[in-house]
Design an enzyme around this catalytic site. Structure first.
Site, PDB file in Angstrom:
ATOM      1  N   TYR A  34       0.843  -1.192   0.000  1.00 18.51           N
ATOM      2  CA  TYR A  34       0.000   0.000   0.000  1.00 18.51           C
ATOM      3  C   TYR A  34       0.884   1.250   0.000  1.00 18.51           C
ATOM      4  CZ  TYR A  34      -3.521   3.421   1.337  1.00 18.51           C
ATOM      5  OH  TYR A  34      -4.335   4.520   1.368  1.00 18.51           O
ATOM      6  N   LEU A  81     -28.183   8.691  24.748  1.00 20.66           N
ATOM      7  CA  LEU A  81     -29.127   7.616  24.995  1.00 20.66           C
ATOM      8  C   LEU A  81     -29.296   7.401  26.490  1.00 20.66           C
ATOM      9  CD1 LEU A  81     -27.683   5.066  22.424  1.00 20.66           C
ATOM     10  CD2 LEU A  81     -29.779   6.386  22.172  1.00 20.66           C
ATOM     11  N   GLU A 112     -26.412  -3.120  18.172  1.00 22.57           N
ATOM     12  CA  GLU A 112     -25.094  -2.712  17.680  1.00 22.57           C
ATOM     13  C   GLU A 112     -24.126  -2.629  18.851  1.00 22.57           C
ATOM     14  OE1 GLU A 112     -25.617   1.136  15.821  1.00 22.57           O
ATOM     15  OE2 GLU A 112     -27.516   0.466  14.962  1.00 22.57           O
ATOM     16  N   LYS A 114     -21.706  -0.550  21.266  1.00 19.56           N
ATOM     17  CA  LYS A 114     -21.619   0.840  21.702  1.00 19.56           C
ATOM     18  C   LYS A 114     -20.140   1.201  21.721  1.00 19.56           C
ATOM     19  CE  LYS A 114     -23.335   4.245  24.915  1.00 19.56           C
ATOM     20  NZ  LYS A 114     -22.116   5.036  24.942  1.00 19.56           N
ATOM     21  N   CYS A 404       9.543   4.013  55.770  1.00 16.78           N
ATOM     22  CA  CYS A 404       9.353   4.430  54.373  1.00 16.78           C
ATOM     23  C   CYS A 404      10.245   3.601  53.454  1.00 16.78           C
ATOM     24  CB  CYS A 404       9.669   5.918  54.219  1.00 16.78           C
ATOM     25  SG  CYS A 404       9.570   6.456  52.501  1.00 16.78           S
ATOM     26  N   CYS A 422       4.773   8.819  55.342  1.00 18.28           N
ATOM     27  CA  CYS A 422       6.173   9.136  55.575  1.00 18.28           C
ATOM     28  C   CYS A 422       6.246  10.608  55.955  1.00 18.28           C
ATOM     29  CB  CYS A 422       6.979   8.877  54.311  1.00 18.28           C
ATOM     30  SG  CYS A 422       8.647   9.535  54.413  1.00 18.28           S
ATOM     31  N   CYS A 427      11.572  13.433  51.432  1.00 19.57           N
ATOM     32  CA  CYS A 427      11.564  12.064  50.895  1.00 19.57           C
ATOM     33  C   CYS A 427      11.546  12.118  49.364  1.00 19.57           C
ATOM     34  CB  CYS A 427      10.338  11.315  51.414  1.00 19.57           C
ATOM     35  SG  CYS A 427      10.104   9.707  50.654  1.00 19.57           S
TER      36      CYS A 427
HETATM   37  S1  IVH Z   1     -27.065   5.872  18.289  1.00 13.95           S
HETATM   38  C1  IVH Z   1     -29.971   9.632  19.582  1.00 13.95           C
HETATM   39  N1  IVH Z   1     -25.359   3.902  18.117  1.00 13.95           N
HETATM   40  O1  IVH Z   1     -23.188   6.712  22.390  1.00 13.95           O
HETATM   41  C2  IVH Z   1     -28.620   9.071  19.829  1.00 13.95           C
HETATM   42  N2  IVH Z   1     -24.760   5.759  19.450  1.00 13.95           N
HETATM   43  O2  IVH Z   1     -25.439   8.073  24.420  1.00 13.95           O
HETATM   44  C3  IVH Z   1     -28.299   8.065  18.781  1.00 13.95           C
HETATM   45  N3  IVH Z   1     -22.541   5.599  20.452  1.00 13.95           N
HETATM   46  O3  IVH Z   1     -22.695   9.919  22.059  1.00 13.95           O
HETATM   47  C4  IVH Z   1     -27.006   7.444  19.040  1.00 13.95           C
HETATM   48  N4  IVH Z   1     -22.018   3.629  19.622  1.00 13.95           N
HETATM   49  O4  IVH Z   1     -21.891   8.750  19.970  1.00 13.95           O
HETATM   50  C5  IVH Z   1     -25.605   5.115  18.653  1.00 13.95           C
HETATM   51  N5  IVH Z   1     -23.952   2.074  17.825  1.00 13.95           N
HETATM   52  C6  IVH Z   1     -24.186   3.286  18.356  1.00 13.95           C
HETATM   53  C7  IVH Z   1     -23.257   3.944  19.182  1.00 13.95           C
HETATM   54  C8  IVH Z   1     -23.594   5.187  19.715  1.00 13.95           C
HETATM   55  C9  IVH Z   1     -21.610   4.634  20.373  1.00 13.95           C
HETATM   56  C10 IVH Z   1     -22.409   6.841  21.251  1.00 13.95           C
HETATM   57  C11 IVH Z   1     -22.945   8.067  20.571  1.00 13.95           C
HETATM   58  C12 IVH Z   1     -23.555   8.914  21.678  1.00 13.95           C
HETATM   59  C13 IVH Z   1     -23.689   7.948  22.791  1.00 13.95           C
HETATM   60  C14 IVH Z   1     -25.166   7.764  23.122  1.00 13.95           C
END
Ligand code: IVH
Length: 676
Positions: A34, A81, A112, A114, A404, A422, A427
């Protein structure tokens, strides 16, 4: 082939390999091949700059620095969330969703990972990246477009034609391997190591010089859309479409049904968590169908159709080789575990705290034990406990030291404390720890003065206490002649030291390392007493009168400033040019005698700015609610402080109501770039 055609061919070829690598996770060529193609293209473009196109992969390595990031008001706010930490809250979420949808039996969810990184919003016009913005406070972010262009998994031009404006949202992460390599390099240069891959990703996105962002090898994973048209009728269709368009979408994302499907995914993911190449802090659960999402709608905090299921701190097993005692900056002697190196939460851990000898005895941790180690976010890794049935023989119980380990002085212990100390102020371990604390980010923030360098300077006598930092400039030649320190890094260090001289007073006060005085406490003290002169001559009663300063801290403060050596230390710093910026006096007495607590998210201004404003108008701001609080200003996401205000009958204001109390509306705050 003429250079123009070859350049076009190379561009297409490199872009294809980028896609294979970042999006499909199945590279066809190795890194060196690459690099060879990349350099061939670079050579062509250098020879004839007219061959350079904005979408060229060579444009991903960063552009010249900017002086600040323009702000950007999100067309659709970037919300957060709600969290669930247990099966019970998860079931409650599912119940709410089913009820919200008219009592359906079972819901189709999309699950998904997080990602534990920094969120990013990307605006495309007709398939070409226009703006990339950070989340900021959710309403207003910063434009970091040149930086985003260096991030893997973000196409500059989408792989399929698109018309109109589309906003793609996702998370930027730093892979564990890239993070480890970065920290190794920083340590080798005597720089402070970064706490975790999340901070490294967020900080990387906010570098003013995008060439530095490029070096972090950040990666993007798309998880949804912001403003603009839909790309499908469900989350699953959207992510599939985003993948086709050239965005990296992590493959561990599925449609599942009902709570049992959710629990399966959670358990699987939790088991595989440590093996993932980047950090996650849980899973995200979304109602899959967009029409159903719309039916459920939003609260002020976030969507009713999604929740984050958060995992507990990551735990791993490893062998504890040895227990030794460490002397902290206040002389506290605490046990530390020397571990068989183990990966946890994105970093290789070789040491973990055992808190104190009482705790150690209670948990019955011994040398040679297999132990459980945990690390959450940027906190210090800790030994949770031993795996008793794996213990070999009956190793001796570790003993609390009487002297110490560094200077041999007999340890002393106050009746009320579990930790022996100490008492020797000279020290060497305490001196080193004090200097390390003084230069940290939240204190004087001296870049380039890392742990290794401090140790070397202490060994050679160049450093003796925090004031001696400001004498290093008289030893430039000695520094340059030291092994592995060139002119450039010495000069950078000296500039960093000079710049620290005018840090705000609360940072200096925090940097002094007085017991009980944290960064927030230091701010409150300065808010009340204003000048270094006033602080250094204050007595116990004066300290005690400061809100949130209790008797123990007031006594520590008085004792510290009564000590002639400490007063000398301050005089010395002042004579060497340290001139902290002190708090300005109030410009009005509009809020005189009133105390404000800000909680939850402020939409129109940064919390620090609101607090500063209150101070300028003669009031005080505090971080905790009590009967003395005059007003609690609560934004979205306010929790326990709001509840406490309601319970105590303290007046609660919205942000708008607060703004209406001001003489004239303040300017919006603007973010600054970071320097690490
Ligand atoms: S959906 C309305 N999906 O988690 C909010 N957020 O508290 C929709 N995050 O700051 C967010 N992975 O950046 C979503 N698969 C995922 C995520 C994700 C990480 C973060 C996002 C946000 C926080 C949500």
């Amino acid at each position: 082939m003429d250079p123009a055609s070859r350049a076009a061919e190379l561009r297409a070829e490199l872009e294809r390999h980028n896609y294979l690598y970042h999006v499909l996770d199945s590279p066809e060529i190795d890194d060196s091949t690459y690099d060879r193609l990349f350099h061939e293209l670079l050579a062509l473009e250098t020879a004839d700059p007219s061959l350079k196109t904005p979408d060229s992969p060579t444009q991903r390595v960063g552009a010249p620095p900017v002086s600040r990031f323009p702000t950007y008001r999100h067309k659709m706010p970037m919300l957060s969330l709600d969290n669930a930490f247990s099966e019970k809250t998860l079931r409650a979420f599912d119940d709410r969703v089913r009820r919200g949808l008219g009592g359906v039996e079972e819901v189709e969810y999309f699950v998904e990972l997080k990602f534990d990184g920094a969120s990013l919003s990307l605006t495309y016009l007709d398939g070409v990246l226009q703006v990339a913005t950070t989340r900021g406070d959710g309403t207003t972010g910063e434009q970091v477009t040149p930086n985003a262009r260096t991030v893997g998994g973000i196409p500059y031009v989408t792989q399929q034609k698109m018309t109109g404006e589309v906003e793609v949202r996702g998370e930027v992460v730093m892979f564990k391997s890239a993070f480890e390599a970065l920290n190794k390099e920083r340590a080798a240069h005597g720089e402070q190591v970064l706490a975790n891959p999340r901070n490294a990703a967020a900080g990387g996105l906010r570098q003013l010089d995008s060439r530095l962002t490029a070096k972090r090898k950040l990666r993007f994973f798309a998880y949804g859309l912001g403003a603009g048209p839909r790309l499908g009728s469900s989350q699953s269709e959207t992510l599939a479409k985003l993948r086709e368009l050239g965005f990296a979408v992590h493959e561990e994302a599925h449609v599942v049904r009902g709570v049992s499907g959710l629990l399966d995914f959670i358990n699987d993911t939790q088991a595989r968590r440590a093996a993932l190449p980047f950090l996650i802090d849980g899973v995200v659960i979304k109602v899959n169908d967009f029409d159903l999402q719309e039916n459920l709608g939003f609260t002020a905090r976030g969507p009713r159709w999604a929740i984050a299921y958060k995992f507990p701190a990551e735990q791993v097993f490893t062998r504890l080789n040895r227990i030794f005692s460490q002397v902290g900056r206040t002389g506290a002697v605490t046990p530390v575990a020397d571990l068989e190196p183990v990966q946890v939460a994105g970093v290789t851990v070789t040491r973990a705290t055992l808190h104190n000898y009482e705790d150690l005895a209670r948990k019955d941790v011994r040398e040679g034990d297999l132990v459980i180690v945990q690390r959450a976010g940027d906190v210090i890794p800790e030994v949770v406990g031993p795996v008793l049935d794996k213990r070999v023989g009956d190793p001796p119980r570790p003993q609390e030291p009487t002297h110490c380990p560094e200077c041999g002085t007999a340890l002393a212990r106050r009746a009320s404390e579990v930790v022996p100390r100490c008492p020797n102020k000279q020290c060497p371990a305490q001196v080193a720890a004090k200097i390390r604390h003084f230069v940290t980010r939240k204190a004087m923030d001296i870049e380039g003065l890392g742990e290794k360098l401090i140790d070397r300077f202490l060994e050679t006598g160049l450093l003796t206490d925090v004031a001696s930092i400001y004498r290093l400039k008289d030893h430039r030649d000695t520094l340059i002649n030291m092994e592995r320190l060139g002119d450039q890094s010495v000069d950078n260090l000296l500039v960093g030291i000079e710049e620290s001289k005018t840090r705000p007073l609360p940072r200096l006060l925090f940097g002094l390392g007085i017991r009980g005085v944290g960064d927030k406490g230091a701010q409150e003290i300065v808010q009340e007493l204003r000048t270094l002169e006033a602080i250094r001559s204050a007595d116990y009663a004066t300290f005690l009168a400061i809100p949130n300063v209790g008797p123990a801290t007031a006594a520590e403060l008085q004792e510290w400033f009564e000590e002639p050596d400490n007063q000398r230390l301050i005089d010395e710093m002042l004579s060497l040019g340290v001139a902290p910026t002190e708090a300005e006096g109030p410009v009005s007495d509009l809020f005189a005698g009133q105390t404000f607590v800000f909680t939850g998210k402020l939409e129109k201004m940064a919390r620090e700015d609101a607090e500063e404003l209150v101070g300028k108008l003669g009031g005080r701001s505090s971080s905790s609610v009590s009967k003395q609080t005059s007003f609690v200003v609560a934004g979205p996401g306010a929790g326990s402080k709001l509840a406490k205000a309601e319970q105590l009958g303290v007046k609660v204001l919205t942000e708008d109501e607060f703004l209406q109390m001001l003489p004239n509306s303040p300017p919006p705050s603007e973010g600054e770039g970071v320097r690490e």
